[in-house]
Design an enzyme around this catalytic site. Sequence first.
Site, PDB file in Angstrom:
ATOM      1  CD  GLU A 156       4.520  34.090  47.929  1.00 37.05           C
ATOM      2  OE1 GLU A 156       4.936  34.543  48.997  1.00 37.05           O
ATOM      3  OE2 GLU A 156       4.882  34.508  46.817  1.00 37.05           O
ATOM      4  CD  GLU A 262       2.525  36.131  41.427  1.00 35.02           C
ATOM      5  OE1 GLU A 262       3.714  36.399  41.688  1.00 35.02           O
ATOM      6  OE2 GLU A 262       1.651  36.012  42.281  1.00 35.02           O
TER       7      GLU A 262
HETATM    8  C1  XIL Z   1       5.306  41.784  44.419  1.00 35.01           C
HETATM    9  C2  XIL Z   1       5.144  43.104  43.696  1.00 35.01           C
HETATM   10  O1  XIL Z   1       5.503  42.947  42.355  1.00 35.01           O
HETATM   11  C3  XIL Z   1       5.985  44.148  44.361  1.00 35.01           C
HETATM   12  O2  XIL Z   1       5.704  45.421  43.795  1.00 35.01           O
HETATM   13  C4  XIL Z   1       5.711  44.196  45.859  1.00 35.01           C
HETATM   14  O3  XIL Z   1       6.622  45.063  46.467  1.00 35.01           O
HETATM   15  C5  XIL Z   1       5.839  42.830  46.478  1.00 35.01           C
HETATM   16  O4  XIL Z   1       5.020  41.921  45.783  1.00 35.01           O
HETATM   17  N1  XIL Z   1       4.641  36.769  44.470  1.00 35.01           N
HETATM   18  C6  XIL Z   1       3.411  37.370  44.515  1.00 35.01           C
HETATM   19  C7  XIL Z   1       3.276  38.786  44.157  1.00 35.01           C
HETATM   20  O5  XIL Z   1       2.397  36.685  44.762  1.00 35.01           O
HETATM   21  O6  XIL Z   1       2.243  39.414  44.850  1.00 35.01           O
HETATM   22  C8  XIL Z   1       4.570  39.530  44.358  1.00 35.01           C
HETATM   23  O7  XIL Z   1       4.416  40.856  43.886  1.00 35.01           O
HETATM   24  C9  XIL Z   1       5.693  38.819  43.660  1.00 35.01           C
HETATM   25  C10 XIL Z   1       5.875  37.444  44.215  1.00 35.01           C
END
Ligand code: XIL
Length: 359
Positions: A156, A262
């Site tokens: 990000e 993701e």
């Molecule tokens: C999220 C997890 O799923 C949660 O459990 C945590 O509280 C926050 O992070 N983008 C990403 C991931 O790159 O690491 C994030 O994961 C979701 C959004």
Amino acid sequence: MQDFLAYLTVSLLVLGCAPSLPEGNDRTDNLSLGLADLANFPIGGAINEGRVRDDTALLAIVNEEFNSLTATNDMKMYSIARGPGALDFTLPDAFVDFAEKHGKRVFGHTLIWHYGFPQHLEDLEPQGAEEFIQSYIDTVVTRYRGRVDGWDVVNEAMATRGGELRETPWLEKIGKDYIPMAFRAARRADPEAKLFINDFNTERDTAKLNGLLHLVREMQADGVPIDGIGFQMHIRMDTDEELIGRSLAQAAETGLLIHLSEVDIIFNRHDDTQGGGEQIVDEITPELLEAQAEKYERLAELYRENVPPAQRYGITFWSFTDRDTWINGFFNLKDWPTLYDEQLRKKPAYDGFARGLQE
Ligand code: XIL
């Protein structure tokens, strides 16, 4: 899926290459193919080791469906650099051991991210911040050298919307150079690991994608070691499919690996600047589940249509059951964005995705 299994069984028999099975075994029962068997690229899931350790149903899904695993939180800086003292490898060690024990590719997520920036690092001066990045990456990546196949080196880096860099503590302290610095440190620590830049909404925000690709091309021109681009792909039911395809094709033009890192498909409108959102679907219906199945099918097809085989790092699902989805907690919504329902049964989305892998 049933049809496909029947087809496969018949084809194997016709070809005379039915797998030899111990006597008494019913052939169709043993031919249960998981998603990873159907795809010609890796299929992954995101989990925390502690979640799956004692959950046999979840473990069965992991074993049957995936050949790649990402840690949801276990390998993040906020799990490793918890306090000012020594780094704590309890969670990532357990995760990597678990993934290896089950024969999965291990994907490292993530080295540098603004979210959950450890408080004890807030007072670092520029020089201290640079030193921290280098030594953190060196220690973590060296520890898992040869065991972690690839890393989200920077997660990000781009602002939520548009083409600018995100104003993170790292950018504030070090400037834009924190990004190449992180990639170089990772390459030094493990020359074989695939190094990714990972972000969200780049499949639908063209300005953001252009900004990211500009950064990537600059890095390539400067000889910064980067091997791949991750699309988080937290998409919604109304995310434009043609746009997703064009974005993937545009990213693939860099020649880099492309990871859908993701994946989930959300019914409601989550607010990706601040958490929260708008609940527009209160109840899930068979029609909605079918529409979601089609969207999952299309997503698999779009990946195959727009990313050349040699650049397919794989598709990874984020906390892949409606029971465990991060969407509900993080955005305070009720949603059904994954392949498995709350009882961990396969949804139509599962069959849709499986179709999309094969057509
Ligand atoms: C999220 C997890 O799923 C949660 O459990 C945590 O509280 C926050 O992070 N983008 C990403 C991931 O790159 O690491 C994030 O994961 C979701 C959004």
